[in-house]
Design an enzyme around this catalytic site. Structure first.
Site, mmCIF file in Angstrom:
data_model
loop_
_atom_site.group_PDB
_atom_site.id
_atom_site.type_symbol
_atom_site.label_atom_id
_atom_site.label_comp_id
_atom_site.label_asym_id
_atom_site.label_seq_id
_atom_site.Cartn_x
_atom_site.Cartn_y
_atom_site.Cartn_z
ATOM 1 N N PHE A 1 -1.606 -2.957 6.841
ATOM 2 C CA PHE A 1 -2.173 -2.883 5.499
ATOM 3 C C PHE A 1 -3.375 -3.818 5.436
ATOM 4 O O PHE A 1 -3.558 -4.700 6.276
ATOM 5 C CB PHE A 1 -1.112 -3.168 4.429
ATOM 6 C CG PHE A 1 -0.308 -1.944 4.115
ATOM 7 C CD1 PHE A 1 -0.759 -1.020 3.184
ATOM 8 C CD2 PHE A 1 0.866 -1.674 4.803
ATOM 9 C CE1 PHE A 1 -0.053 0.147 2.925
ATOM 10 C CE2 PHE A 1 1.588 -0.515 4.554
ATOM 11 C CZ PHE A 1 1.126 0.394 3.608
ATOM 12 N N HIS B 1 -11.040 1.658 -1.286
ATOM 13 C CA HIS B 1 -10.770 0.513 -0.413
ATOM 14 C C HIS B 1 -10.924 0.884 1.065
ATOM 15 O O HIS B 1 -11.042 0.001 1.913
ATOM 16 C CB HIS B 1 -9.353 0.006 -0.677
ATOM 17 C CG HIS B 1 -9.218 -1.483 -0.692
ATOM 18 N ND1 HIS B 1 -10.290 -2.358 -0.708
ATOM 19 C CD2 HIS B 1 -8.108 -2.279 -0.694
ATOM 20 C CE1 HIS B 1 -9.839 -3.606 -0.726
ATOM 21 N NE2 HIS B 1 -8.527 -3.584 -0.710
ATOM 22 N N ASN C 1 -9.257 -9.014 0.441
ATOM 23 C CA ASN C 1 -8.100 -9.442 1.232
ATOM 24 C C ASN C 1 -8.223 -9.124 2.717
ATOM 25 O O ASN C 1 -7.709 -9.865 3.555
ATOM 26 C CB ASN C 1 -6.810 -8.826 0.673
ATOM 27 C CG ASN C 1 -6.398 -9.478 -0.631
ATOM 28 O OD1 ASN C 1 -6.708 -10.643 -0.872
ATOM 29 N ND2 ASN C 1 -5.719 -8.736 -1.480
ATOM 30 N N TYR D 1 -3.862 6.826 0.997
ATOM 31 C CA TYR D 1 -4.977 5.885 0.827
ATOM 32 C C TYR D 1 -6.280 6.385 1.446
ATOM 33 O O TYR D 1 -7.334 5.785 1.231
ATOM 34 C CB TYR D 1 -4.631 4.531 1.458
ATOM 35 C CG TYR D 1 -3.500 3.819 0.776
ATOM 36 C CD1 TYR D 1 -3.659 3.280 -0.501
ATOM 37 C CD2 TYR D 1 -2.264 3.672 1.401
ATOM 38 C CE1 TYR D 1 -2.615 2.623 -1.139
ATOM 39 C CE2 TYR D 1 -1.216 3.018 0.773
ATOM 40 C CZ TYR D 1 -1.399 2.503 -0.495
ATOM 41 O OH TYR D 1 -0.369 1.853 -1.121
ATOM 42 N N ASN E 1 -4.345 -6.386 3.808
ATOM 43 C CA ASN E 1 -4.220 -7.847 3.815
ATOM 44 C C ASN E 1 -3.722 -8.399 5.146
ATOM 45 O O ASN E 1 -3.564 -9.607 5.291
ATOM 46 C CB ASN E 1 -3.321 -8.319 2.664
ATOM 47 C CG ASN E 1 -1.920 -7.757 2.746
ATOM 48 O OD1 ASN E 1 -1.662 -6.825 3.492
ATOM 49 N ND2 ASN E 1 -1.011 -8.326 1.980
#
Length: 196
Positions: free
Chosen positions: A69, A23, A117, A18, A71
């Site tokens: 993560f 993001h 989120n 990631y 969220n």
């Protein structure tokens, strides 16, 4: 009037897969500041993230990249804020922003989560207060809401990435203005910036 911001958070998903996805743009701000100040970011289990500390404009500024993560970001933010007795209005959260194009970044105080989120969980874990500062790093929008998940978890093409990186660089410079001279002066400079 200066702002007593004591904690800068860069929202991200953990893991190498990631690291360069859109993001994670918020984390790039924290990483760049740590690089400029030559300080290591260390894993701190009790804060569920990577932490560091810098001195800027005579102020102590703690840095955090949650390793939860996205969220669950609020868990990390609430943990470090509680430990160091940092109020929500002393927190600046850097995050990716679909509603701004690559090459643009904006400061904001308060507001909703806009479907993000990481912001949603942060608001929830900070006792539903929205009064923290945000640094919105533009990543653009895929054009349709059904494509958003794949878009934010994807990597930007080289040209777009260069624009995002330029906005991240300018944001770190404007953070000094925010800390020294206040929100409106920082906004005046950052909001006129657009990488080409």
């Amino acid at each position: 009037m200066s702002n007593q911001i004591k904690l800068l958070v860069g929202l991200a998903n953990p893991g190498l897969e990631y690291k360069r996805t859109r993001h994670n743009a918020g984390a790039w701000v924290v990483e760049e500041l740590a690089r400029i100040h030559n300080i290591p970011m260390r894993e701190e289990a009790k804060f569920f993230g990577l932490t560091g500390r810098i001195q800027t404009n005579g102020q102590d500024l703690r840095l955090l990249i949650p390793t939860t993560f996205m969220n669950l970001s609020g868990k990390a933010i609430a943990s470090i804020a509680k430990f160091y007795q940092i109020k929500p209005e002393e927190i600046l959260v850097a995050h990716d922003e679909l509603d701004l194009p690559p090459g643009v970044a904006k400061f904001k105080k308060g507001g909703g989560h806009g479907g993000h989120n990481g912001l949603r969980d942060t608001i929830s874990k900070l006792a539903n207060t929205k009064e923290f500062y945000r640094l919105r790093i533009g990543i653009g929008h895929p054009g349709h809401k059904d494509k958003v998940a794949g878009f934010v978890l994807g990597k930007a093409p080289t040209k777009e990435q260069e624009l995002i990186d330029a906005a991240v660089d300018e944001s770190t410079r404007c953070l000094d203005i925010l800390l020294k001279d206040g929100l409106s002066k920082a906004q005046n400079r950052l909001h006129t910036f657009k990488a080409e």
